[in-house]
Design a protein around this motif. Structure first.
Motif, PDB file in Angstrom:
ATOM      1  N   VAL A 186       2.397   4.615  12.121  1.00  0.00           N
ATOM      2  CA  VAL A 186       1.700   3.527  11.167  1.00  0.00           C
ATOM      3  C   VAL A 186       0.570   2.946  11.491  1.00  0.00           C
ATOM      4  N   GLN A 187       0.809   2.845  12.560  1.00  0.00           N
ATOM      5  CA  GLN A 187      -0.347   1.719  13.552  1.00  0.00           C
ATOM      6  C   GLN A 187      -1.594   2.562  14.014  1.00  0.00           C
ATOM      7  N   ILE A 188      -1.387   3.714  13.909  1.00  0.00           N
ATOM      8  CA  ILE A 188      -1.867   4.288  14.860  1.00  0.00           C
ATOM      9  C   ILE A 188      -3.139   5.030  13.712  1.00  0.00           C
ATOM     10  N   ARG A 189      -2.074   5.445  12.233  1.00  0.00           N
ATOM     11  CA  ARG A 189      -3.217   5.924  11.408  1.00  0.00           C
ATOM     12  C   ARG A 189      -3.699   4.618  10.461  1.00  0.00           C
ATOM     13  N   TYR A 209      -1.259 -10.110   5.204  1.00  0.00           N
ATOM     14  CA  TYR A 209      -0.969  -9.171   5.895  1.00  0.00           C
ATOM     15  C   TYR A 209      -0.433  -8.111   3.929  1.00  0.00           C
ATOM     16  N   SER A 210      -0.862  -6.754   4.876  1.00  0.00           N
ATOM     17  CA  SER A 210      -1.065  -6.150   3.636  1.00  0.00           C
ATOM     18  C   SER A 210       0.634  -4.859   4.087  1.00  0.00           C
ATOM     19  N   VAL A 211       1.108  -4.440   3.221  1.00  0.00           N
ATOM     20  CA  VAL A 211       2.408  -3.726   3.717  1.00  0.00           C
ATOM     21  C   VAL A 211       1.897  -2.384   3.611  1.00  0.00           C
ATOM     22  N   ALA A 212       2.365  -1.282   4.365  1.00  0.00           N
ATOM     23  CA  ALA A 212       1.584  -0.272   4.927  1.00  0.00           C
ATOM     24  C   ALA A 212       2.658   0.877   4.868  1.00  0.00           C
ATOM     25  N   ASP A 213       2.835   1.975   4.748  1.00  0.00           N
ATOM     26  CA  ASP A 213       3.702   2.790   5.426  1.00  0.00           C
ATOM     27  C   ASP A 213       2.541   4.643   5.676  1.00  0.00           C
ATOM     28  N   GLY A 214       3.649   5.832   5.870  1.00  0.00           N
ATOM     29  CA  GLY A 214       3.547   6.012   6.812  1.00  0.00           C
ATOM     30  C   GLY A 214       4.183   7.102   6.732  1.00  0.00           C
ATOM     31  N   PRO A 215       3.997   8.452   7.366  1.00  0.00           N
ATOM     32  CA  PRO A 215       5.743  10.113   7.344  1.00  0.00           C
ATOM     33  C   PRO A 215       6.466   9.845   8.017  1.00  0.00           C
ATOM     34  N   GLU A 216       7.802   9.969   7.512  1.00  0.00           N
ATOM     35  CA  GLU A 216       8.623  10.148   8.766  1.00  0.00           C
ATOM     36  C   GLU A 216       8.634  10.694   9.280  1.00  0.00           C
ATOM     37  N   LEU A 252       0.579  -1.310  -0.235  1.00  0.00           N
ATOM     38  CA  LEU A 252      -0.040   0.014   0.007  1.00  0.00           C
ATOM     39  C   LEU A 252       0.758   1.304   0.102  1.00  0.00           C
ATOM     40  N   GLY A 253      -0.137   2.237   0.736  1.00  0.00           N
ATOM     41  CA  GLY A 253       0.764   3.839  -0.174  1.00  0.00           C
ATOM     42  C   GLY A 253       1.455   4.037  -0.900  1.00  0.00           C
ATOM     43  N   THR A 254       2.817   4.254  -0.564  1.00  0.00           N
ATOM     44  CA  THR A 254       3.661   4.387  -1.783  1.00  0.00           C
ATOM     45  C   THR A 254       5.084   3.366  -1.714  1.00  0.00           C
ATOM     46  N   TRP A 255       4.696   2.256  -1.368  1.00  0.00           N
ATOM     47  CA  TRP A 255       5.870   1.171  -1.493  1.00  0.00           C
ATOM     48  C   TRP A 255       5.374   0.752  -3.029  1.00  0.00           C
ATOM     49  N   PRO A 256       4.482   0.342  -3.985  1.00  0.00           N
ATOM     50  CA  PRO A 256       4.426   0.486  -5.210  1.00  0.00           C
ATOM     51  C   PRO A 256       5.405   0.530  -5.523  1.00  0.00           C
ATOM     52  N   LEU A 257       6.115   2.026  -5.600  1.00  0.00           N
ATOM     53  CA  LEU A 257       6.336   3.279  -6.489  1.00  0.00           C
ATOM     54  C   LEU A 257       7.880   2.962  -6.114  1.00  0.00           C
ATOM     55  N   THR A 258       8.047   2.613  -4.559  1.00  0.00           N
ATOM     56  CA  THR A 258       9.837   2.748  -4.898  1.00  0.00           C
ATOM     57  C   THR A 258      10.058   1.668  -4.405  1.00  0.00           C
TER      58      THR A 258
END
Lengths: 680, 342
Positions: B173-176, B125-132, A376-382
């Motif tokens: 990212v858990q919270i978001r 599972y899915s792979v998530a991300d968030g702001p640094e 999800l998010g930007t992972w596919p891109l990066t």
């Protein structure tokens, strides 16, 4: 926390062997990390988690041992003999700030003889890492290590007006703490004061002006309960971390304030003689109503995932002094004053579970509706960017996202980096890591320089990462890809050094891997790159990449000993332009190829030459591809000979050699007229 | 039949020649064995002619001549081939390094990250991300670390302007995710994090991966099974996994997770300081205060979370001695991992 095994055993009846005790404490979360023999005793280093200030002492740990089925807890014996003089005639107590100090207890011992402590006490203190000072101070430290409550002893003679006032400091009020440092306080700091001045920073450290000295005769023992937040803020502001502040910050035991002052008075008389005055100064003997936590036994089992025996639950909660009352499936516990960490049912689940044993819980994978996972998010891109980097042969580097201001400024001169203001760290580790990068070149050029300085013959580095901008008070993060190319091109080609076309080839291949087509390269003027040796890559009027030789001025900043070619790609913008290819029919008729060598001025760009060829050729010209370029003997210095291969192919029929020849010669005629080029 | 020995000789000859290949010495050995003037097999077969009854001689003679012709032709061809090969060998040096297309190398941390992600992607599972760059609420407040909480001391934070900070863990990212995603949640959250710390074992920028499962009926036993499966796939199915009670503000109960030392398999070595165990993960049941902060009802849903340092896993897997090497951009190091499957 360091403690003495013998001391721990003093609190336990029927304790098992040292090995068993250490094993069971570790299993329930009181990790016995180090065991060191000390004569007949052992010194243990126990890792007590920060939420358990109540267990950071011998008695508290003994209580855990009891819950872990290691015997029973001996009662705390207090044998105090008071003299006739009421304490109220010897000292006065006023708490002006009951929020910062909900309870303050004090006792007075008169006629002590200050001297060294007996050997048994010196040994015990030393085993716990505490330096012995004198019998009065050692007595307070002994009680701290025993039951966990921080105490302070004042020389009553130095308390002006024989008075204790607990108040906020005056702004700028000076105090010289026991470590000999003069400190300035603020109106937020809580102090213990006498009639005229501060004599201690509440819950942190006493002052030199009232400390126990060899001449001390009368002692006032402080045993208070201070607000955790207030102590924490003061200790942090003063940069002063003490045994007392460590405990108060995490939460002290309000009821223990009274018990501890009795224990200390008794011990002082035992060690230094004197007489305990009658009674206790106690600002607030009333305890708040205890907190009650209800929970259900069946929910506990459901939460853990297996049946937790009812008897074990009750035994553990009782040993932890939580007074469980049980009605059917419902349990209610009363939280004792020393357990500041217990609030919700889940907190009690943990108490039971850690004594049940994590290892006794059966492992069962969670079941849930089957649903495919995705990036999800930007992972596919990066991730696509990283695959592109490896496809072109780069080694993926990770460089720091923060750099020095100088490096940041040197690499920010580009249309990709100039998208917002620089983001600075308030508290950087060093000037070398002061600001967030706006370009990946900040780290990558430095890494490439490092490789070249180590003598690398070639460099092909890449990085995918974020850059940071401040825009309108907000911080924006963008995903970038960068490459750095330098040195020899490849095996058996060691003499040829990488040039612009090597860099361009890498960038073209990366863009192809990212699925980006329809890009145009044009001259650019980014200050980070050398003038005249750089380009920007444009798609749909938008700059998606820059590429070129790192400018000499920037190269100097990084101390790069060779020519470095770098490129940076805005991954988000590039991939927004990506498209999924669809099938194009394969050619059915053969192609005829013919090479064409054109001698022309250097000022004629290749894309214009190809455009002119395409315009002059019949529509069945399929492709124009580069063969070789030649400059040197026989060619004027402002000219170049470019050989291209023309592929002719008709979509509907086979071409004859004659018609290809006719078209090819007509094309040469027209090129010669229109571009002023020749063909020799 | 009288010609039977001839047929046998033919087959033996062809087999021997095939085996000799282009080796001149072995071709010569075949020649001597079959066509040698004094003791070759053909000579023997010729001698045998004399002893045959008259009526058998013409047939035998014809077949013998055919065999002789075959032997001569095939020997000549084999000798030529052996000679050509010899010349070719002198021209082509196969030990010269190839003109090899450059191959790329992913960073060791990328390699272990992908390996971990794959394990969990296969489990749904899915792979998530968030702001640094984070705010205080997502990095601390929602994770049961209110302002002035002592646990903040252990996460030395880089601050930016306006209350912003560089995230000290991937937990925001858990919270978001809990704030926005529908239940049930199964996430793996890798990412870059920052702490104000730098020495042999700490880098001010490093990488974590966290997992989060939230839904109805999630148990502590689920957490145990998930981490055991994870460790066994990532490292070695022989490893034991040990859960020790611990404390994190955002989980209740909490556990430190140790695995049998991957180097000595529990015997005790320098890597595990002789204990036979390596501490690798922190984990626990999501604290009800955290669920409530994300507007989830702790009475109805539960969850577990775990986390570990990706850089540390890379160090363990590839036996790297110093964390800071990972951020050096040194190609001599990075290209050592070209051959790792990704």
């Amino acid at each position: 926390m360091k403690l003495s095994l013998a001391w721990l055993r003093d609190h336990l009846e029927g304790a098992p062997s040292a090995d068993e005790l250490a094993k069971r404490l570790t299993a329930c979360g009181m990790n016995v990390e180090v065991r060191e023999p000390a004569g007949p005793d052992e010194i243990w280093d126990v890792d007590v988690t920060t939420n358990r200030p109540d267990a950071m002492n011998h008695r508290g740990l003994a209580r855990e041992a009891v819950a872990a089925a290691c015997g029973t807890l001996k009662p705390l014996a207090i044998n105090i003999t008071e003299g006739a003089t009421p304490v109220g005639t010897l000292a006065r107590l006023t708490v002006e700030d009951a929020q910062g100090c909900p309870r303050y207890c004090a006792r007075v011992v008169r006629g002590v003889k200050v001297g060294p402590s007996p050997a048994w006490l010196v040994e015990r203190l030393q085993r716990c890492g505490v330096r012995p000072i004198n019998n009065v101070v050692d007595a307070t430290n002994c009680v701290l290590l025993d039951v966990g409550h921080p105490l302070h002893a004042f020389d009553l003679a130095f308390l002006k007006g024989q008075e204790i006032r607990v108040r906020r400091a005056h702004a700028g009020e000076p105090i010289t703490t026991l470590d000999g440092v003069e400190r300035k306080l603020t109106a937020d700091d809580l102090v213990i004061a006498d009639a005229s001045r501060a004599v201690a920073v509440a819950g942190v450290m006493g002052a030199a002006n009232s400390e126990i000295a060899p001449s001390t005769k009368d002692v006032l023992i402080e045993s208070a309960y201070f607000d955790a937040r207030s102590v924490r803020l003061t200790a942090r502001r003063l940069g002063l971390k003490t045994e007392a502040s460590h405990r108060f910050e995490r939460g002290a035991d309000r009821a223990m304030a009274r018990t501890a002052v009795d224990l200390a008075a008794e011990l002082i008389v035992r060690l230094a003689g004197g007489e305990v005055a009658a009674g206790v100064l106690d600002s607030n003997p009333d305890l708040p109503a205890p907190h009650e936590i209800p929970f259900s036994l069946s929910r506990l089992s459901a939460f853990v995932g297996c049946e937790i025996p009812r008897e074990l639950t009750l035994r553990v909660l009782t040993a932890l002094e939580l007074a469980p009352r049980i009605v059917g499936d419902a349990v209610t516990c009363t939280v004792p004053t020393h357990r500041v960490d217990l609030e919700l049912a889940e907190d009690l689940y943990e108490e039971v579970l850690r004594h049940f044993g994590y290892e006794n819980v059966p492992s069962v994978l969670p079941s849930a509706a089957m649903k495919p996972g995705a990036r999800l998010g930007t992972w596919p891109l990066t991730e696509r960017g990283r695959d592109a980097l490896t496809a072109v042969g780069a080694a993926e580097a990770f460089t720091y996202a923060f750099v020095s201001e100088e490096i940041e400024a040197a690499t920010a001169g580009s249309p990709l980096a100039d998208r917002g203001a620089v983001v600075a760290l308030d508290n950087p580790l060093s000037a070398r890591m002061a600001v967030m990068r706006r370009s990946l070149l900040a780290g990558l050029a430095e890494a490439a320089g490092g490789n070249l300085r180590r003598g690398a013959e070639r460099v092909l580095l890449g990085e995918v990462g974020r850059v940071f901008f401040e825009k309108g008070g907000k911080v924006a993060e963008e995903e970038r890809l960068a490459v750095a190319v330098a040195g020899a091109v490849g095996p058996w080609d060691a003499l040829r050094q990488a040039d612009f076309l090597d860099l361009k080839g890498v960038v073209e291949a990366v863009l192809a891997e990212l699925g980006v087509s329809g890009t145009a390269w044009r001259h650019a003027t980014a200050p980070v790159l050398a003038a005249g040796e750089q380009a920007e890559v444009v798609r749909d009027g938008c700059v998606i990449a820059i590429a070129g030789r790192l400018a000499d001025a920037v190269s100097t900043v990084f101390d790069i000993p060779a020519t470095l070619w770098v490129a940076e790609i805005d991954l988000t913008a590039a991939v927004a332009a990506a498209s999924v290819p669809t099938f194009e029919p394969l050619p059915r008729f053969p192609a005829v190829t013919a090479d064409l060598t054109v001698r022309h001025k250097l000022t004629l760009p290749y894309d214009q030459l190809v455009a002119a060829i395409t315009a002059a050729a019949p529509e069945w010209l399929e492709a124009v591809s580069p063969v070789v370029r030649y400059r040197g003997e026989g060619v004027a210095s402002d000219e170049v000979k470019t050989t291209v291969r023309l592929t002719y192919r008709h979509g509907e029929r086979s071409l004859t050699q004659d018609e290809v020849n006719a078209a090819h010669f007509a094309l040469m005629d027209r090129l010669g007229r229109e571009l002023a080029v020749s063909f020799s | 039949m009288a010609t039977e020995p001839l047929e046998r000789a033919r087959q033996e000859f062809l087999a021997a020649l095939t085996e000799a290949g282009c080796d001149p010495a072995r071709v010569e050995a075949v020649r001597v064995r079959f066509a040698g003037r004094r003791s070759g097999l053909l000579r023997e077969l010729e001698d045998a002619l004399k002893a045959l009854p008259r009526e058998a001689k013409p047939g035998y003679g014809k077949a013998l001549n055919e065999l002789k012709t075959l032997v001569e032709e095939r020997l000549a061809a084999a000798q030529r081939a052996a000679e050509d090969a010899g010349i070719q060998r002198q021209v082509l040096d196969v030990t010269l390094p190839g003109r090899r297309p450059v191959t790329g190398a992913l960073h060791p941390v990328t390699l272990v990250r992908r390996e971990i992600e794959e394990i969990f992607l296969r489990m749904g599972y899915s792979v998530a991300d968030g702001p640094e760059v984070e705010d205080d609420w997502h990095n601390f407040g929602a994770l049961n670390m209110p302002p002035d909480h002592p646990a903040r001391d252990t996460q030395d934070t880089f601050f930016l302007k306006d209350g912003l900070l560089l995230r000290t863990h991937t937990s925001p990212v858990q919270i978001r995710s809990m704030e926005t995603m529908p239940l049930p949640i199964r996430l793996i959250i890798p990412g870059r994090v920052y702490r104000r710390d730098s020495d042999l074992r700490h880098s001010p920028m490093f990488h974590q991966v966290e997992g989060l499962v939230v839904g109805e009926g999630i148990t502590f036993g689920n957490l145990k099974a998930t981490l055991e499966a994870f460790v066994h796939v990532l490292f070695d199915p022989r490893l034991a996994v040990r859960f020790r009670p611990s404390f994190f503000p955002f989980t209740e109960p909490s556990a430190e997770v140790d695995i049998t030392c991957v180097l000595c398999l529990g015997a005790g070595c320098g890597m595990c300081s002789g204990s036979g165990w390596i501490e690798i993960l922190g984990a626990g049941m999501v604290d009800p205060r955290v669920l409530s902060a994300c507007k989830l009802d702790p009475e109805r849903v539960s969850g577990f979370a775990f986390g570990c340092g990706l850089d540390r896993v890379a160090l363990l897997k590839y036996r790297l001695p110093d964390l800071r090497l990972l951020f050096s951009g040194d190609e001599r190091l990075l290209r050592q991992f070209e051959g790792v499957a990704r």
